[in-house]
Design a protein around this motif. Structure first.
Motif, PDB file in Angstrom:
ATOM      1  N   LYS A 116       0.913  -1.080   0.004  1.00 16.51           N
ATOM      2  CA  LYS A 116       0.057  -0.087  -0.005  1.00 16.51           C
ATOM      3  C   LYS A 116       0.794   1.205   0.155  1.00 16.51           C
ATOM      4  CE  LYS A 116      -4.010  -1.923   0.385  1.00 16.51           C
ATOM      5  NZ  LYS A 116      -5.253  -1.756  -0.850  1.00 16.51           N
ATOM      6  N   MET A 117       0.474   2.113  -0.708  1.00 14.83           N
ATOM      7  CA  MET A 117       1.472   3.444  -0.904  1.00 14.83           C
ATOM      8  C   MET A 117       1.561   4.231   0.527  1.00 14.83           C
ATOM      9  SD  MET A 117       2.598   3.721  -3.919  1.00 14.83           S
ATOM     10  CE  MET A 117       3.253   5.442  -3.910  1.00 14.83           C
ATOM     11  N   HIS A 118       0.252   4.000   1.141  1.00 12.75           N
ATOM     12  CA  HIS A 118       0.226   4.838   2.314  1.00 12.75           C
ATOM     13  C   HIS A 118       0.766   4.053   3.635  1.00 12.75           C
ATOM     14  CE1 HIS A 118      -3.632   2.635   2.216  1.00 12.75           C
ATOM     15  NE2 HIS A 118      -3.584   3.027   3.541  1.00 12.75           N
ATOM     16  N   ASN A 119       0.985   2.629   3.053  1.00  8.55           N
ATOM     17  CA  ASN A 119       1.587   1.813   4.500  1.00  8.55           C
ATOM     18  C   ASN A 119       2.638   0.817   3.989  1.00  8.55           C
ATOM     19  OD1 ASN A 119       1.509   0.464   6.895  1.00  8.55           O
ATOM     20  ND2 ASN A 119      -0.433  -0.402   6.595  1.00  8.55           N
ATOM     21  N   GLN A 120       3.716   1.360   3.850  1.00  7.21           N
ATOM     22  CA  GLN A 120       4.651   0.589   3.308  1.00  7.21           C
ATOM     23  C   GLN A 120       5.646  -0.127   4.493  1.00  7.21           C
ATOM     24  OE1 GLN A 120       6.972   2.289   0.128  1.00  7.21           O
ATOM     25  NE2 GLN A 120       5.497   3.601  -0.626  1.00  7.21           N
ATOM     26  N   ILE A 121       6.322  -1.024   3.847  1.00  8.69           N
ATOM     27  CA  ILE A 121       7.247  -1.669   5.077  1.00  8.69           C
ATOM     28  C   ILE A 121       8.391  -0.722   5.263  1.00  8.69           C
ATOM     29  CG2 ILE A 121       8.641  -3.589   5.765  1.00  8.69           C
ATOM     30  CD1 ILE A 121       6.626  -5.245   4.342  1.00  8.69           C
ATOM     31  N   GLU A 122       8.599  -0.298   6.352  1.00 11.78           N
ATOM     32  CA  GLU A 122       9.967   0.574   6.483  1.00 11.78           C
ATOM     33  C   GLU A 122      11.099  -0.069   6.787  1.00 11.78           C
ATOM     34  OE1 GLU A 122       8.923   2.679  10.034  1.00 11.78           O
ATOM     35  OE2 GLU A 122       7.469   3.968   9.489  1.00 11.78           O
ATOM     36  N   ASP A 123      12.248   0.394   6.502  1.00 13.09           N
ATOM     37  CA  ASP A 123      13.644  -0.228   6.640  1.00 13.09           C
ATOM     38  C   ASP A 123      13.794  -0.729   7.930  1.00 13.09           C
ATOM     39  OD1 ASP A 123      14.186   0.208   3.910  1.00 13.09           O
ATOM     40  OD2 ASP A 123      15.185   2.020   4.074  1.00 13.09           O
ATOM     41  N   GLY A 124      14.230  -1.753   8.078  1.00 10.08           N
ATOM     42  CA  GLY A 124      14.464  -2.461   9.518  1.00 10.08           C
ATOM     43  C   GLY A 124      13.304  -2.567  10.390  1.00 10.08           C
ATOM     44  N   ALA A 125      12.219  -2.625   9.509  1.00  7.29           N
ATOM     45  CA  ALA A 125      10.860  -2.779  10.424  1.00  7.29           C
ATOM     46  C   ALA A 125      10.965  -4.220  11.282  1.00  7.29           C
ATOM     47  CB  ALA A 125       9.619  -3.066   9.497  1.00  7.29           C
ATOM     48  N   LEU A 126      10.399  -4.053  12.419  1.00  9.68           N
ATOM     49  CA  LEU A 126      10.316  -5.131  13.218  1.00  9.68           C
ATOM     50  C   LEU A 126       8.843  -5.589  13.854  1.00  9.68           C
ATOM     51  CD1 LEU A 126      12.870  -4.435  16.211  1.00  9.68           C
ATOM     52  CD2 LEU A 126      13.128  -6.159  14.381  1.00  9.68           C
ATOM     53  N   ALA A 127       8.396  -6.674  13.661  1.00  9.76           N
ATOM     54  CA  ALA A 127       7.106  -7.375  13.883  1.00  9.76           C
ATOM     55  C   ALA A 127       7.164  -7.704  15.336  1.00  9.76           C
ATOM     56  CB  ALA A 127       6.518  -8.443  12.873  1.00  9.76           C
ATOM     57  N   THR A 128       6.467  -7.088  16.091  1.00  7.99           N
ATOM     58  CA  THR A 128       6.283  -7.572  17.575  1.00  7.99           C
ATOM     59  C   THR A 128       4.992  -8.745  17.680  1.00  7.99           C
ATOM     60  OG1 THR A 128       6.983  -5.521  18.420  1.00  7.99           O
ATOM     61  CG2 THR A 128       5.870  -6.842  19.935  1.00  7.99           C
ATOM     62  N   VAL A 129       5.303  -9.860  18.214  1.00  8.35           N
ATOM     63  CA  VAL A 129       4.377 -10.869  18.356  1.00  8.35           C
ATOM     64  C   VAL A 129       4.107 -11.255  19.671  1.00  8.35           C
ATOM     65  CG1 VAL A 129       3.820 -13.299  17.463  1.00  8.35           C
ATOM     66  CG2 VAL A 129       5.019 -11.674  16.023  1.00  8.35           C
ATOM     67  N   ASP A 130       2.902 -11.292  20.034  1.00  5.13           N
ATOM     68  CA  ASP A 130       2.373 -11.681  21.323  1.00  5.13           C
ATOM     69  C   ASP A 130       1.926 -13.063  21.193  1.00  5.13           C
ATOM     70  OD1 ASP A 130       1.527 -12.263  23.861  1.00  5.13           O
ATOM     71  OD2 ASP A 130       0.292 -10.575  23.950  1.00  5.13           O
ATOM     72  N   VAL A 131       2.274 -14.113  21.566  1.00  8.05           N
ATOM     73  CA  VAL A 131       2.292 -15.437  21.123  1.00  8.05           C
ATOM     74  C   VAL A 131       2.030 -16.446  22.424  1.00  8.05           C
ATOM     75  CG1 VAL A 131       4.589 -15.990  20.895  1.00  8.05           C
ATOM     76  CG2 VAL A 131       2.607 -17.484  19.671  1.00  8.05           C
ATOM     77  N   GLY A 132       0.943 -17.440  22.322  1.00  9.76           N
ATOM     78  CA  GLY A 132       0.930 -18.302  23.325  1.00  9.76           C
ATOM     79  C   GLY A 132       0.582 -19.744  22.837  1.00  9.76           C
ATOM     80  N   LEU A 133       1.281 -20.601  23.556  1.00 14.49           N
ATOM     81  CA  LEU A 133       1.091 -21.945  23.139  1.00 14.49           C
ATOM     82  C   LEU A 133       0.542 -22.928  24.187  1.00 14.49           C
ATOM     83  CD1 LEU A 133       2.124 -24.264  21.088  1.00 14.49           C
ATOM     84  CD2 LEU A 133       4.243 -24.397  22.626  1.00 14.49           C
ATOM     85  N   ALA A 134      -0.564 -23.506  23.868  1.00 14.59           N
ATOM     86  CA  ALA A 134      -1.287 -24.427  24.788  1.00 14.59           C
ATOM     87  C   ALA A 134      -1.648 -25.767  24.211  1.00 14.59           C
ATOM     88  CB  ALA A 134      -2.889 -23.764  25.076  1.00 14.59           C
ATOM     89  N   TYR A 135      -1.771 -26.658  25.101  1.00 20.24           N
ATOM     90  CA  TYR A 135      -1.916 -28.214  24.579  1.00 20.24           C
ATOM     91  C   TYR A 135      -2.988 -28.819  25.333  1.00 20.24           C
ATOM     92  CZ  TYR A 135       0.129 -29.332  28.927  1.00 20.24           C
ATOM     93  OH  TYR A 135       0.389 -29.660  30.590  1.00 20.24           O
ATOM     94  N   ARG A 136      -3.479 -30.082  24.814  1.00 20.33           N
ATOM     95  CA  ARG A 136      -4.421 -30.873  25.533  1.00 20.33           C
ATOM     96  C   ARG A 136      -4.305 -32.318  24.700  1.00 20.33           C
ATOM     97  NH1 ARG A 136     -10.297 -28.345  23.688  1.00 20.33           N
ATOM     98  NH2 ARG A 136     -10.181 -28.977  21.400  1.00 20.33           N
ATOM     99  N   ASP A 137      -4.942 -33.133  25.477  1.00 17.60           N
ATOM    100  CA  ASP A 137      -4.807 -34.570  24.874  1.00 17.60           C
ATOM    101  C   ASP A 137      -6.183 -35.210  24.441  1.00 17.60           C
ATOM    102  OD1 ASP A 137      -1.859 -35.061  25.165  1.00 17.60           O
ATOM    103  OD2 ASP A 137      -2.189 -34.794  27.446  1.00 17.60           O
ATOM    104  N   ASP A 138      -7.448 -34.518  24.737  1.00 24.00           N
ATOM    105  CA  ASP A 138      -8.520 -34.951  23.819  1.00 24.00           C
ATOM    106  C   ASP A 138      -9.282 -33.652  23.579  1.00 24.00           C
ATOM    107  OD1 ASP A 138     -10.468 -33.819  26.358  1.00 24.00           O
ATOM    108  OD2 ASP A 138      -9.145 -35.303  27.273  1.00 24.00           O
ATOM    109  N   MET A 139     -10.291 -33.965  22.747  1.00 24.02           N
ATOM    110  CA  MET A 139     -10.974 -32.890  22.310  1.00 24.02           C
ATOM    111  C   MET A 139     -12.088 -31.989  23.356  1.00 24.02           C
ATOM    112  SD  MET A 139      -9.619 -32.420  19.188  1.00 24.02           S
ATOM    113  CE  MET A 139     -10.976 -31.355  18.349  1.00 24.02           C
ATOM    114  N   LEU A 140     -12.239 -32.605  24.273  1.00 16.29           N
ATOM    115  CA  LEU A 140     -13.085 -32.018  25.308  1.00 16.29           C
ATOM    116  C   LEU A 140     -12.739 -31.341  26.488  1.00 16.29           C
ATOM    117  CD1 LEU A 140     -15.527 -35.133  25.182  1.00 16.29           C
ATOM    118  CD2 LEU A 140     -15.666 -33.173  23.783  1.00 16.29           C
TER     119      LEU A 140
END
Length: 533
Positions: A116-140
């Protein structure tokens, strides 16, 4: 004299042993199998919580699936802020489940970013990611949090066409990013919830372009291959252990103490047994996330022992070398090997050690870490090549020593020299394959971190090299064990071919090392005639 088996066994039996070992070597290459790479497209879920700190886990499909949107245009139409969007990925795909036989889980990340012309990727741009990982052993059951982290990944994207309004909507070509690595797959289902928090004042996720989608590639070991791999280790462990015990028993039956080369061969057998022990079987029943790190440590110890052994092995056969049968003679060559192995351990701890508590950490995520890692890989590759060249020089010296005396030897002695030279060439071949494998594994490790999952085709090479190490260690301990025909002679631990027919007065040592006596230097200075006196 107490000759070794390589000297006393008939040529027919040696050929049979060689053919059997060659058969097992071919088999070890055939059992290799590829890893599996599964592609996922993250589902955009809507988090209705106003504070954006919801502890709820968002499921992309199933009975309790989240409220979804297809595009960000739809989100804008519904006045949904970017902070209320959660990218959800369920691993594995519907109607499937993960297995401990997969051994590890490596996840790489790719952003689909539109121009996008008005929203370009800047040089050295950093993406900040807030991520969580979970698990379970059955579908319920409810999801259990496994890890949570706030990570940054540098965007390296190129726009291949002209940046004009006519080209708006076209996608950047972005490199894949290292995202997560888990050292065990102990649960059936995993869930990733990813947020891209936006904060204008703090410059968080500003200047990263217009992200349309998030794609993940999950790489894990093939379950069927894992079973074959475990079976291979289970078979090889007792094989090396038995030959090692048999070899040391023959050494102790000699009335003289063991010499340096015999000790080093035994130490090589111990290190091979250590790397063979199939502790990976426990990872099927226990959530041992440290297994990848432990495997690297075991392999590093074996590398250090194997490379040191080859230096000592060649050095002990240099007939012109005045001092042998002393470990201190080789400290200049062995010292750098031990130091390099220690540096490998420190480098590994900087990444996999941290991943024990934070699976989203990657040394490749920052510019400094990337430069350091690439520099380390390059230096390690150069050092491995220099080591091989030095080993080739030592083998050349050994062959030159023997060639200078060969013309005056009887036919039987020349036959023993042929056996010895052939074994030295096999040693050189094993060293070359080991160096190639080390360099490829280091380069592949870097590619994995960058997401080049095409490196999975090398597992057959991995099992082939692993089988080669075992067969080589087995052959060395078998061929260099004292022959049972010569136990009665306790005077020496070497094979010396004396050219009595030509009265040259020179002795040639071919297999083990010198007699364990005081003053080895003086012994080497004596000629055959003086030794008889």
């Amino acid at each position: 004299m107490a000759g070794a088996i390589i000297e006393n066994m008939s040529t027919k039996k040696l050929v049979i042993v060689g053919v059997i070992l060659l058969f097992f070597q071919a088999f070890s290459f055939m059992v290799g199998g590829p890893t599996t790479a599964v592609h996922y497209l993250a589902t955009k879920c809507v988090d209705a919580a106003k504070n954006h700190q919801s502890t709820k886990w968002f499921m992309p499909w199933g009975p309790n699936q989240c409220e979804k949107i297809r595009t960000f245009d739809e989100a804008m139409a519904k006045k949904i802020e970017a902070n209320n969007i959660v990218f959800a990925v369920h691993i594995p795909l519907p109607n499937m489940e993960m297995s401990p036989w997969f051994q590890f889980m490596l996840v790489i990340l790719q952003f689909d970013i539109a121009f996008k012309m008005h929203n370009q990727i800047e040089d050295g741009a950093l993406a900040t990611v807030d991520v969580g990982l979970a698990y379970r052993d059955d579908m319920l059951s409810e999801w259990t949090e496994m890890a949570h982290s706030l990570e940054q990944r540098k965007l390296n994207c190129n726009f291949t066409t002209t940046k004009t309004y006519e080209n708006e909507g076209r996608y950047y070509e972005c490199e894949l990013l290292p995202f997560m690595e888990v050292g065990s797959v102990a649960h059936k289902y995993y869930l990733l919830n990813i947020r891209l928090p936006v904060h204008e004042r703090k410059k968080i996720n500003v200047g990263i372009g217009e992200i349309k989608d998030i794609r993940l590639v999950c790489i894990h070991q093939n379950g069927g291959f894992t079973q074959v791999w475990f079976a291979m280790k289970t078979f090889l462990t007792p094989s090396i252990l038995i030959i090692m015990i048999w070899y040391w028993r023959r050494i102790t039956l000699m009335t003289r103490p063991p010499v340096l080369l015999e000790k080093v061969i035994f130490a090589l057998g111990i290190s091979m047994t250590f790397i063979n022990i199939p502790v990976e079987w426990f990872s099927v029943g226990f959530d041992w996330t440290w297994m990848l790190l432990f495997g690297d440590i075991r392999q590093g110890i074996f590398y250090s022992m194997l490379l040191s052994f080859w230096i000592i092995f060649c050095g002990e056969h240099l007939m012109d070398q005045m001092e042998r049968n002393r470990f201190s003679v080789y400290w200049k060559q062995v010292g750098p090997i031990v130091f390099g192995s220690f540096c490998l351990f420190i480098f590994d701890m900087c990444e996999r050690g941290v991943q024990l508590t934070n699976p989203f950490y990657s040394i490749w995520a920052s510019d400094v870490g990337t430069e350091l890692a690439m520099a380390f890989i390059i230096v390690a590759g150069i050092c491995a090549c220099l080591y091989f060249l030095f080993l080739c020089f030592m083998v050349f010296q050994v062959f030159r020593n023997i060639s200078g005396k060969r013309s005056s030897l009887p036919a039987m002695s020349k036959g023993l020299i042929f056996r010895f030279k052939f074994l030295m060439l096999v040693t050189l071949f094993c060293a070359a394959m080991t160096v190639i494998f080390f360099i490829i594994s280091q380069v592949n490790e870097g590619h994995w971190r960058w997401g080049d999952h095409t490196v999975q085709v090398n597992s057959a090479f991995f099992t082939g090299i692993y089988g080669m190490w075992n067969l080589y260690v087995f052959a060395i301990m078998f061929l260099y064990a004292p022959s049972h025909k010569r136990y009665g002679d306790q005077s020496s631990g070497q094979c010396i071919i004396s050219d009595t027919g030509a009265n040259s007065g020179e002795d040639i040592q071919l297999t083990t090392t010198i007699t364990h006596v005081d003053g080895p230097t003086e012994l080497y200075k004596m000629t055959g005639k003086e030794a008889q006196e």
